[in-house]
Design an enzyme around this catalytic site. Structure first.
Site, PDB file in Angstrom:
ATOM      1  CE  LYS A 113      -2.558  -0.815   3.677  1.00 56.03           C
ATOM      2  NZ  LYS A 113      -2.198  -2.185   4.094  1.00 56.03           N
ATOM      3  NE  ARG A 124      -4.498  -1.244   9.969  1.00 52.65           N
ATOM      4  CZ  ARG A 124      -3.415  -0.615   9.563  1.00 52.65           C
ATOM      5  NH1 ARG A 124      -3.500   0.392   8.753  1.00 52.65           N
ATOM      6  NH2 ARG A 124      -2.230  -0.997   9.978  1.00 52.65           N
ATOM      7  NE  ARG A 165       8.368  -5.382   5.738  1.00 50.82           N
ATOM      8  CZ  ARG A 165       7.177  -4.779   5.589  1.00 50.82           C
ATOM      9  NH1 ARG A 165       6.730  -4.489   4.389  1.00 50.82           N
ATOM     10  NH2 ARG A 165       6.458  -4.474   6.632  1.00 50.82           N
ATOM     11  NE  ARG A 214       9.123  -2.165  10.953  1.00 49.24           N
ATOM     12  CZ  ARG A 214       8.215  -1.661  10.123  1.00 49.24           C
ATOM     13  NH1 ARG A 214       8.609  -0.866   9.140  1.00 49.24           N
ATOM     14  NH2 ARG A 214       6.949  -1.921  10.250  1.00 49.24           N
ATOM     15  NE  ARG A 253       1.815  -5.600  10.748  1.00 45.95           N
ATOM     16  CZ  ARG A 253       2.899  -5.388   9.995  1.00 45.95           C
ATOM     17  NH1 ARG A 253       4.014  -6.015  10.261  1.00 45.95           N
ATOM     18  NH2 ARG A 253       2.841  -4.545   9.006  1.00 45.95           N
TER      19      ARG A 253
HETATM   20  P1  ADP Z   1       1.161  -2.094   7.747  1.00 44.90           P
HETATM   21  O1  ADP Z   1       2.659  -2.197   7.776  1.00 44.90           O
HETATM   22  O2  ADP Z   1       0.437  -3.275   8.321  1.00 44.90           O
HETATM   23  O3  ADP Z   1       0.610  -1.623   6.443  1.00 44.90           O
HETATM   24  P2  ADP Z   1       0.854   0.538   8.968  1.00 44.90           P
HETATM   25  O4  ADP Z   1       2.203   1.060   8.662  1.00 44.90           O
HETATM   26  O5  ADP Z   1      -0.317   1.115   8.244  1.00 44.90           O
HETATM   27  O6  ADP Z   1       0.806  -1.056   8.848  1.00 44.90           O
HETATM   28  O7  ADP Z   1       0.573   0.654  10.530  1.00 44.90           O
HETATM   29  C1  ADP Z   1       1.446   0.105  11.501  1.00 44.90           C
HETATM   30  C2  ADP Z   1       0.720  -0.026  12.835  1.00 44.90           C
HETATM   31  O8  ADP Z   1       0.169   1.263  13.217  1.00 44.90           O
HETATM   32  C3  ADP Z   1      -0.491  -0.954  12.821  1.00 44.90           C
HETATM   33  O9  ADP Z   1      -0.143  -2.295  13.041  1.00 44.90           O
HETATM   34  C4  ADP Z   1      -1.355  -0.373  13.946  1.00 44.90           C
HETATM   35  O10 ADP Z   1      -0.858  -0.759  15.221  1.00 44.90           O
HETATM   36  C5  ADP Z   1      -1.122   1.113  13.812  1.00 44.90           C
HETATM   37  N1  ADP Z   1      -2.137   1.779  12.946  1.00 44.90           N
HETATM   38  C6  ADP Z   1      -1.913   2.408  11.755  1.00 44.90           C
HETATM   39  N2  ADP Z   1      -3.052   2.905  11.238  1.00 44.90           N
HETATM   40  C7  ADP Z   1      -4.044   2.596  12.122  1.00 44.90           C
HETATM   41  C8  ADP Z   1      -5.461   2.811  12.160  1.00 44.90           C
HETATM   42  N3  ADP Z   1      -6.108   3.464  11.176  1.00 44.90           N
HETATM   43  N4  ADP Z   1      -6.133   2.329  13.227  1.00 44.90           N
HETATM   44  C9  ADP Z   1      -5.523   1.684  14.222  1.00 44.90           C
HETATM   45  N5  ADP Z   1      -4.202   1.434  14.261  1.00 44.90           N
HETATM   46  C10 ADP Z   1      -3.464   1.881  13.216  1.00 44.90           C
END
Ligand code: ADP
Ligand code: ZN
Length: 215
Positions: free
Chosen positions: A14, A89, A128, A161, A172
């Site tokens: 994304k 989310r 990763r 990480r 997740r």
């Molecule tokens: P990913 O690497 O899964 O795409 P993101 O970088 O979008 O994840 O987000 C990393 C973490 O930040 C998530 O696992 C969550 O803990 C938190 N987070 C991000 N956006 C949201 C949201 N809209 N609602 C709740 N938690 C969020």
């Protein structure tokens, strides 16, 4: 005017797609994950609250996210439109966003939904690695450093990480399937959902997205 949401499972790329779509439409890319990570790094009150949830692969509470989103949408660059990445989310976040948009008298144009096979995602994500010193990205299968555990660029330690370990990644996915997947139905009902099968490289996926948005 372009107002978009990008949905998709963790590791679907994304972030990469968002940067390209935001550039194409000249709109701000709003990643709640990036905003949260910046807050964690700067040890702001929000960052201190969010860190534990993030390290465990859990969602940060909706109320914190909605405060952050409201502030971000009030910034002048959002007058041109926006692309949300990683938000909403949960169904309550989507409902809260609908209320904000209705208040402002504006509507979403499209909800782009990237679909990828879960086993493929697990392999991508648990492989990763990143340099602790300079942040250079690696992958143990697709792009390993020349010497195991050592950064090609700066000699720093290449590590995994906390939120990319197998246990956290599985969590997740669980969180995604339980809390975020229902958004697909939520937005399908509005007629704004644009499903995209992730096939080929990042550029192929981007081209498929633009083709659908312009159709
Ligand atoms: P990913 O690497 O899964 O795409 P993101 O970088 O979008 O994840 O987000 C990393 C973490 O930040 C998530 O696992 C969550 O803990 C938190 N987070 C991000 N956006 C949201 C949201 N809209 N609602 C709740 N938690 C969020
Ligand atoms: Zn390095």
């Amino acid at each position: 005017m372009a107002r978009f949401i990008l949905l998709g499972p963790p590791g679907a790329g994304k972030g990469t797609q968002s940067v390209m779509i935001a550039e194409q439409y000249n709109i701000p890319h709003i990643s709640t994950g990036d905003i949260l990570r910046a807050n964690v790094k700067a040890e702001t009150p929000l960052g201190v609250l969010a860190k534990g949830y993030m390290d465990r692969g859990e969602l940060v509470p909706d109320s914190l996210i909605m405060d952050l989103v409201k502030d971000r949408l009030a910034e002048p660059d959002c007058e041109k439109g926006f692309l949300f990445d990683g938000f909403p989310r949960t169904v309550p976040q989507a409902e809260a966003l609908d209320a904000i948009l209705a208040d402002a008298g504006i509507e979403l144009d499209a909800v782009i939904d990237i679909r990828v096979d879960e086993d493929e995602l697990l392999k991508r994500m648990t492989g990763r690695r990143v340099c602790r010193q300079c942040g250079a990205p690696y992958h143990i299968v697709n792009m390993p450093p020349k010497k195991e555990g050592v950064c090609d660029l700066c000699g720093g330690e290449v590590y995994q990480r906390a939120d990319d370990t197998e246990e956290t990644v599985k969590n997740r996915f669980k969180v995604y399937n339980e809390q975020t997947l229902p958004l697909t139905d939520y937005y399908a009902r509005t007629g704004k959902l644009v499903p995209i099968e992730s096939a080929g490289g990042p550029k192929d996926v981007f081209e498929a997205i633009i083709r659908e948005l312009e159709a």
